[in-house]
Design a protein around this motif. Structure first.
Motif, PDB file in Angstrom:
ATOM      1  N   ALA A 251       0.838  -1.203   0.000  1.00 22.41           N
ATOM      2  CA  ALA A 251       0.000   0.000   0.000  1.00 22.41           C
ATOM      3  C   ALA A 251       0.873   1.254   0.000  1.00 22.41           C
ATOM      4  CB  ALA A 251      -0.914   0.002   1.213  1.00 22.41           C
ATOM      5  N   VAL A 252       0.564   2.163  -0.908  1.00 24.51           N
ATOM      6  CA  VAL A 252       1.226   3.466  -0.989  1.00 24.51           C
ATOM      7  C   VAL A 252       0.131   4.496  -1.250  1.00 24.51           C
ATOM      8  CG1 VAL A 252       2.851   4.899  -2.298  1.00 24.51           C
ATOM      9  CG2 VAL A 252       3.408   2.502  -1.810  1.00 24.51           C
ATOM     10  N   SER A 253       0.232   5.646  -0.629  1.00 28.40           N
ATOM     11  CA  SER A 253      -0.847   6.639  -0.701  1.00 28.40           C
ATOM     12  C   SER A 253      -1.171   7.058  -2.130  1.00 28.40           C
ATOM     13  CB  SER A 253      -0.484   7.870   0.133  1.00 28.40           C
ATOM     14  OG  SER A 253       0.714   8.469  -0.341  1.00 28.40           O
ATOM     15  N   GLY A 254      -0.200   6.966  -3.034  1.00 29.41           N
ATOM     16  CA  GLY A 254      -0.440   7.373  -4.413  1.00 29.41           C
ATOM     17  C   GLY A 254      -0.908   6.262  -5.330  1.00 29.41           C
ATOM     18  N   TYR A 255      -1.098   5.055  -4.797  1.00 33.42           N
ATOM     19  CA  TYR A 255      -1.560   3.950  -5.635  1.00 33.42           C
ATOM     20  C   TYR A 255      -3.072   4.046  -5.866  1.00 33.42           C
ATOM     21  CZ  TYR A 255       3.021   1.637  -5.329  1.00 33.42           C
ATOM     22  OH  TYR A 255       4.353   1.322  -5.432  1.00 33.42           O
ATOM     23  N   ASN A 256      -3.623   3.095  -6.583  1.00 29.76           N
ATOM     24  CA  ASN A 256      -4.992   3.203  -7.078  1.00 29.76           C
ATOM     25  C   ASN A 256      -6.030   2.908  -5.992  1.00 29.76           C
ATOM     26  OD1 ASN A 256      -7.484   2.286  -8.810  1.00 29.76           O
ATOM     27  ND2 ASN A 256      -6.061   3.292 -10.223  1.00 29.76           N
ATOM     28  N   ALA A 257      -7.093   3.707  -5.979  1.00 27.17           N
ATOM     29  CA  ALA A 257      -8.148   3.554  -4.975  1.00 27.17           C
ATOM     30  C   ALA A 257      -9.224   2.565  -5.397  1.00 27.17           C
ATOM     31  CB  ALA A 257      -8.797   4.905  -4.689  1.00 27.17           C
ATOM     32  N   SER A 258      -9.175   2.095  -6.633  1.00 19.96           N
ATOM     33  CA  SER A 258     -10.230   1.202  -7.126  1.00 19.96           C
ATOM     34  C   SER A 258      -9.644   0.226  -8.147  1.00 19.96           C
ATOM     35  CB  SER A 258     -11.365   2.020  -7.756  1.00 19.96           C
ATOM     36  OG  SER A 258     -12.455   1.193  -8.092  1.00 19.96           O
ATOM     37  N   THR A 259      -8.752  -0.622  -7.663  1.00 18.40           N
ATOM     38  CA  THR A 259      -8.093  -1.596  -8.540  1.00 18.40           C
ATOM     39  C   THR A 259      -8.998  -2.806  -8.745  1.00 18.40           C
ATOM     40  OG1 THR A 259      -5.877  -0.925  -7.862  1.00 18.40           O
ATOM     41  CG2 THR A 259      -6.122  -3.149  -8.760  1.00 18.40           C
ATOM     42  N   PRO A 260      -9.268  -3.183 -10.002  1.00 20.56           N
ATOM     43  CA  PRO A 260     -10.157  -4.322 -10.258  1.00 20.56           C
ATOM     44  C   PRO A 260      -9.407  -5.664 -10.220  1.00 20.56           C
ATOM     45  CG  PRO A 260     -10.139  -2.728 -12.087  1.00 20.56           C
ATOM     46  CD  PRO A 260      -8.942  -2.466 -11.238  1.00 20.56           C
ATOM     47  N   TYR A 261      -9.893  -6.579  -9.398  1.00 21.04           N
ATOM     48  CA  TYR A 261      -9.458  -7.976  -9.430  1.00 21.04           C
ATOM     49  C   TYR A 261     -10.555  -8.783 -10.117  1.00 21.04           C
ATOM     50  CZ  TYR A 261      -5.421  -7.436  -6.348  1.00 21.04           C
ATOM     51  OH  TYR A 261      -4.206  -7.087  -5.818  1.00 21.04           O
ATOM     52  N   ILE A 262     -10.178  -9.567 -11.102  1.00 22.23           N
ATOM     53  CA  ILE A 262     -11.118 -10.398 -11.850  1.00 22.23           C
ATOM     54  C   ILE A 262     -10.936 -11.848 -11.414  1.00 22.23           C
ATOM     55  CG2 ILE A 262     -11.829 -11.172 -14.143  1.00 22.23           C
ATOM     56  CD1 ILE A 262     -10.526  -8.558 -15.219  1.00 22.23           C
ATOM     57  N   ILE A 263     -12.027 -12.503 -11.042  1.00 19.80           N
ATOM     58  CA  ILE A 263     -11.985 -13.910 -10.637  1.00 19.80           C
ATOM     59  C   ILE A 263     -12.774 -14.714 -11.656  1.00 19.80           C
ATOM     60  CG2 ILE A 263     -12.549 -15.594  -8.855  1.00 19.80           C
ATOM     61  CD1 ILE A 263     -12.240 -11.976  -7.855  1.00 19.80           C
ATOM     62  N   SER A 307      -9.967   5.324 -11.305  1.00 20.14           N
ATOM     63  CA  SER A 307      -9.188   6.114 -10.352  1.00 20.14           C
ATOM     64  C   SER A 307      -7.768   6.323 -10.857  1.00 20.14           C
ATOM     65  CB  SER A 307      -9.143   5.414  -8.995  1.00 20.14           C
ATOM     66  OG  SER A 307     -10.429   5.327  -8.431  1.00 20.14           O
ATOM     67  N   ALA A 308      -7.135   7.354 -10.338  1.00 22.09           N
ATOM     68  CA  ALA A 308      -5.743   7.630 -10.681  1.00 22.09           C
ATOM     69  C   ALA A 308      -4.816   6.799  -9.805  1.00 22.09           C
ATOM     70  CB  ALA A 308      -5.456   9.114 -10.488  1.00 22.09           C
ATOM     71  N   GLY A 309      -3.564   6.707 -10.221  1.00 23.71           N
ATOM     72  CA  GLY A 309      -2.559   5.988  -9.442  1.00 23.71           C
ATOM     73  C   GLY A 309      -2.309   4.597  -9.989  1.00 23.71           C
ATOM     74  N   TYR A 310      -1.082   4.116  -9.796  1.00 23.07           N
ATOM     75  CA  TYR A 310      -0.718   2.798 -10.305  1.00 23.07           C
ATOM     76  C   TYR A 310      -1.640   1.706  -9.763  1.00 23.07           C
ATOM     77  CZ  TYR A 310       3.850   4.647 -11.829  1.00 23.07           C
ATOM     78  OH  TYR A 310       4.858   5.349 -12.435  1.00 23.07           O
ATOM     79  N   VAL A 311      -1.993   0.753 -10.639  1.00 24.33           N
ATOM     80  CA  VAL A 311      -2.592  -0.500 -10.186  1.00 24.33           C
ATOM     81  C   VAL A 311      -1.448  -1.487  -9.959  1.00 24.33           C
ATOM     82  CG1 VAL A 311      -4.814  -0.117 -11.281  1.00 24.33           C
ATOM     83  CG2 VAL A 311      -3.013  -1.264 -12.563  1.00 24.33           C
ATOM     84  N   ILE A 312      -1.586  -2.299  -8.926  1.00 26.16           N
ATOM     85  CA  ILE A 312      -0.492  -3.157  -8.469  1.00 26.16           C
ATOM     86  C   ILE A 312      -0.887  -4.623  -8.585  1.00 26.16           C
ATOM     87  CG2 ILE A 312       0.994  -3.745  -6.515  1.00 26.16           C
ATOM     88  CD1 ILE A 312       1.402  -0.902  -7.684  1.00 26.16           C
ATOM     89  N   ALA A 313       0.032  -5.432  -9.100  1.00 24.19           N
ATOM     90  CA  ALA A 313      -0.138  -6.890  -9.150  1.00 24.19           C
ATOM     91  C   ALA A 313       1.025  -7.514  -8.391  1.00 24.19           C
ATOM     92  CB  ALA A 313      -0.168  -7.382 -10.591  1.00 24.19           C
ATOM     93  N   ASP A 314       0.721  -8.101  -7.235  1.00 32.52           N
ATOM     94  CA  ASP A 314       1.787  -8.697  -6.421  1.00 32.52           C
ATOM     95  C   ASP A 314       1.540 -10.194  -6.243  1.00 32.52           C
ATOM     96  OD1 ASP A 314       3.954  -9.118  -4.816  1.00 32.52           O
ATOM     97  OD2 ASP A 314       3.469  -7.599  -3.335  1.00 32.52           O
ATOM     98  N   ALA A 315       0.743 -10.614  -5.257  1.00 30.32           N
ATOM     99  CA  ALA A 315       0.538 -12.042  -5.020  1.00 30.32           C
ATOM    100  C   ALA A 315      -0.938 -12.340  -4.793  1.00 30.32           C
ATOM    101  CB  ALA A 315       1.357 -12.516  -3.824  1.00 30.32           C
ATOM    102  N   VAL A 316      -1.328 -13.578  -5.121  1.00 31.16           N
ATOM    103  CA  VAL A 316      -2.703 -14.052  -4.927  1.00 31.16           C
ATOM    104  C   VAL A 316      -2.646 -15.426  -4.274  1.00 31.16           C
ATOM    105  CG1 VAL A 316      -4.811 -14.826  -6.104  1.00 31.16           C
ATOM    106  CG2 VAL A 316      -3.663 -12.729  -6.848  1.00 31.16           C
ATOM    107  N   ARG A 317      -3.572 -15.674  -3.347  1.00 32.21           N
ATOM    108  CA  ARG A 317      -3.657 -16.979  -2.686  1.00 32.21           C
ATOM    109  C   ARG A 317      -5.074 -17.534  -2.813  1.00 32.21           C
ATOM    110  NH1 ARG A 317      -1.832 -17.409   3.512  1.00 32.21           N
ATOM    111  NH2 ARG A 317      -3.681 -16.108   3.859  1.00 32.21           N
ATOM    112  N   LEU A 318      -5.178 -18.816  -3.167  1.00 35.14           N
ATOM    113  CA  LEU A 318      -6.450 -19.537  -3.166  1.00 35.14           C
ATOM    114  C   LEU A 318      -6.425 -20.575  -2.053  1.00 35.14           C
ATOM    115  CD1 LEU A 318      -7.075 -20.337  -6.960  1.00 35.14           C
ATOM    116  CD2 LEU A 318      -7.622 -18.256  -5.694  1.00 35.14           C
ATOM    117  N   THR A 319      -7.539 -20.714  -1.340  1.00 31.48           N
ATOM    118  CA  THR A 319      -7.674 -21.728  -0.295  1.00 31.48           C
ATOM    119  C   THR A 319      -9.049 -22.368  -0.417  1.00 31.48           C
ATOM    120  OG1 THR A 319      -6.250 -20.459   1.198  1.00 31.48           O
ATOM    121  CG2 THR A 319      -7.618 -22.184   2.182  1.00 31.48           C
ATOM    122  N   ARG A 320      -9.072 -23.693  -0.479  1.00 30.21           N
ATOM    123  CA  ARG A 320     -10.360 -24.383  -0.557  1.00 30.21           C
ATOM    124  C   ARG A 320     -11.081 -24.288   0.785  1.00 30.21           C
ATOM    125  NH1 ARG A 320     -11.502 -30.452  -3.031  1.00 30.21           N
ATOM    126  NH2 ARG A 320     -13.760 -30.438  -2.699  1.00 30.21           N
TER     127      ARG A 320
END
Length: 321
Positions: A251-263, A307-320
């Motif tokens: 999280a950084v204050s200048g990053y995106n406030a509405s980043t879309p994750y698609i499942i 929204s303005a600001g970078y969208v970020i892709a870092d890590a994703v976890r799935l758990t059954r």
């Protein structure tokens, strides 16, 4: 001398994330190796989300007083098994009798996990524990042994070793037994932006190490645009079922406030929006979704944000669940 070339396949079959290092099939110490059990250690190194396996090089190459390899696998901060040897390793030394393990040459009798945490003011992470339980259960099944053949180094050491610290080894064996019986920890998998063959993004996505809240060595970023240009995470989902989907971002204050994750669910794509200006450096629950079985792209980060600001892709976890 026997070897265990089946180790990687058995671990992956148990849902454990595995990375192999170099010529692991032939990297070993001279001498006998006929394993009947699994021995847990801690490395005494301080690991973290951004430095998940500080002891890996030592475990592979050894120390001035003890040549490597020093274990069959190192378990990093995120629960990833780094497999470095299919043969005898210098990890157990002379063993005293413990449970069904007789006194003798521990390096002959025991497969060793070095769990990378310091054991003084740091406990193993939940990811390390869960992966180690799953791996131990799978290996003991392969060896035809029950959970009593899982031991801690402090139980077999003749020189006063204390590892692995901060866990009840009887509870560990109970958890291993439950896992062997078909219960225990649910299937879970993590894909990071640096996971080989599991993450795909266009050249429009840059690489950054700016925030210390990142998962792993780095993360990806891109400007928002009126186009998806998604960064995709590929998972080998074991069965059509319900899965909790979690995301990790710095999280950084200048990053995106509405980043879309698609499942990508059984009924089509669903989108969840997150504020990447806050709540970083931890797993954040995106919801529970029905996912189809198979090895395919399951989660994405889209650039299509209002929204303005970078969208970020870092890590994703799935758990059954």
């Amino acid at each position: 001398m026997a070897t265990i070339p089946w180790l990687v396949d058995v671990l992956r079959g148990a849902g454990v994330q595995v990375v192999t290092h170099g010529d692991w099939l032939n990297r070993m110490r001279p001498g006998s190796f006929n394993p009947i059990g699994v021995l847990w250690h801690h490395t005494a190194a301080t690991s973290s989300a951004t430095n998940p396996h500080p002891a890996l090089n030592i475990c592979i190459n050894g120390r001035s007083d003890l040549p490597g390899p020093l274990c069959q696998a190192l378990v990093d901060y995120h629960g990833v098994f780094h497999v470095i040897s299919a043969g005898r390793c210098n990890h157990a030394g002379t063993a005293r009798a413990s449970g069904p393990i007789p006194a003798g040459d521990g390096n002959t009798m025991l497969i060793g996990w070095e769990i990378d945490y310091n054991g003084v003011n740091q406990q193993m992470t939940a990811a390390q524990y869960n992966a180690s339980v799953a791996a131990t259960a799978a290996v003991l099944k392969q060896l035809g042994k029950d959970a009593s053949y899982a031991r801690g180094h402090r139980e077999t050491s003749t020189t006063g070793k204390i590892d692995p610290s901060f866990i009840d080894l009887n509870v560990m064996r109970s958890d291993v037994a439950a896992k062997m019986a078909g219960g225990g920890t649910a299937w879970s998998a993590i894909v990071d932006n640096s996971t080989a063959g599991r993450f795909n993004a266009s050249a429009n996505w840059g690489v950054s190490t700016y925030s210390a809240q990142r998962y792993g060595a780095d993360y990806r970023y891109a400007d928002p645009v009126a186009a998806s240009d998604a960064a995709w995470y590929k998972f080998n989902v074991p069965a059509t079922a319900s899965y909790r989907v979690e995301a990790w971002w710095p999280a950084v204050s200048g990053y995106n406030a509405s980043t879309p994750y698609i499942i990508a669910t059984t009924t089509g794509n669903q989108t969840v929006y997150v504020d990447q200006r806050v709540n970083g450096g931890q797993w954040r629950n995106l919801g529970t979704f029905a996912l189809p079985a198979g090895d395919a792209n399951r989660v994405a980060v889209s650039r299509w944000s209002g929204s303005a600001g970078y969208v970020i892709a870092d890590a994703v976890r799935l758990t059954r669940v």
